[in-house]
Design an enzyme around this catalytic site. Structure first.
Site, short mmCIF file in Angstrom:
data_model
loop_
_atom_site.label_atom_id
_atom_site.label_comp_id
_atom_site.label_asym_id
_atom_site.label_seq_id
_atom_site.Cartn_x
_atom_site.Cartn_y
_atom_site.Cartn_z
N ARG A 73 -118.12 -1.96 -26.50
CA ARG A 73 -118.12 -0.76 -26.79
C ARG A 73 -117.68 0.37 -26.28
NH1 ARG A 73 -121.12 2.44 -23.92
NH2 ARG A 73 -123.18 1.44 -23.16
N GLY A 74 -117.28 1.32 -26.93
CA GLY A 74 -116.69 2.74 -26.40
C GLY A 74 -117.75 3.45 -25.38
N GLN A 76 -119.48 4.88 -21.48
CA GLN A 76 -120.06 4.39 -20.33
C GLN A 76 -121.30 3.83 -20.41
OE1 GLN A 76 -118.72 5.48 -17.25
NE2 GLN A 76 -116.74 6.94 -17.88
N HIS A 80 -131.25 0.88 -22.73
CA HIS A 80 -131.82 0.53 -23.72
C HIS A 80 -133.44 -0.22 -23.41
CE1 HIS A 80 -128.55 1.18 -26.15
NE2 HIS A 80 -127.86 0.16 -25.79
N GLY A 153 -123.43 1.34 -31.88
CA GLY A 153 -123.83 2.14 -33.03
C GLY A 153 -124.63 3.31 -31.90
N ALA A 155 -128.22 5.10 -30.15
CA ALA A 155 -129.88 4.81 -29.38
C ALA A 155 -130.27 6.20 -29.53
CB ALA A 155 -129.56 4.24 -28.25
N CYS A 171 -124.13 7.83 -19.56
CA CYS A 171 -122.93 8.08 -20.24
C CYS A 171 -122.05 8.78 -19.21
CB CYS A 171 -123.12 9.06 -21.33
SG CYS A 171 -124.28 8.47 -22.69
#
Length: 218
Positions: A73-74, A76, A80, A153, A155, A171
């Site tokens: 994914r994009g 940094q 989770h 997606g 979070a 991030c």
């Protein structure tokens, strides 16, 4: 906006490990065609750090016993864990006639509008995707587009142990403070947050009908 009769299929996955859901997203996206349905997967993951394609190893400070997974994914590094709502929109954005920037905006606005239901003033930032409350980040975004279709997606921190965020620069921002819903008198559980987000997300994207499914298979 999509056609008025467009259906969004909601998959309620419960708590599942990150890698199995990630690979299922990849498989669904790789195998879909112009007739494949748009889906929104709602899930909660056990503790895991995921490192996006732009991620730098120096932003992972001290992972300890929490696994680190390099993903496609994009963005940094992020965390989770239990008590966090994760939602994966698997959408044909070509069919929806929107670009990735519009999709990001729609996702951010769906979170902002959901939190507004509780009187929480949240906002996006132009230079740092996600949603913020009083300069603290409450929701993270990271997407991948393949063949004109989205996966990965968002979070949203709901009611979780926030200490693992201190083991990373979330991030890629050193010292970025994180927020979560419960202390702000927002949704008190992942289930409640999921119900409300499904409403605002489907409205923001223009879906008129929802169909609910349990698990990854019908």
């Amino acid at each position: 906006m999509p056609l008025k009769d467009t259906v969004l299929h909601i998959r309620h996955l419960g708590r599942q490990d990150y890698e199995s859901v990630w690979h299922a997203m990849q498989e669904y996206t790789d195998n879909r065609d112009e007739t494949s349905r748009d889906e929104l997967w709602i899930v909660e993951h056990p503790p895991v750090f995921t490192q996006g394609q732009a991620g730098k190893s120096e932003h992972i400070l001290n992972p300890g016993d929490i696994p680190v997974i390099q993903v496609d994914r994009g963005g940094q590094v992020t965390y989770h864990g239990p008590g966090q709502l994760v939602a994966y929109p698997l959408l044909d954005i070509k069919r929806l006639k929107i670009g990735v920037r519009q999709l990001v905006t729609d996702i951010e606005q769906s979170i902002v509008k959901m939190l507004a239901l509780y009187g929480i003033e949240a906002y996006p930032k132009a230079d740092a995707p996600g949603v913020y409350v009083e300069e603290r980040k409450i929701a993270s975004l990271g997407l991948r587009i393949r063949k004109g279709c989205s996966f990965h997606g968002l979070a949203l921190n709901v009611d979780m142990d926030m200490s693992p965020f201190q083991r990373i620069n979330p991030c890629g921002y050193a010292g970025l403070e994180m927020a979560q819903c419960k202390p702000l008198k927002g949704p008190q559980s992942v289930e409640e947050a999921g119900e409300k987000l499904i409403q605002t997300f489907s409205q923001e994207l223009g879906y008129q009908h929802l169909e609910h499914h349990q698990g990854l298979t019908d």
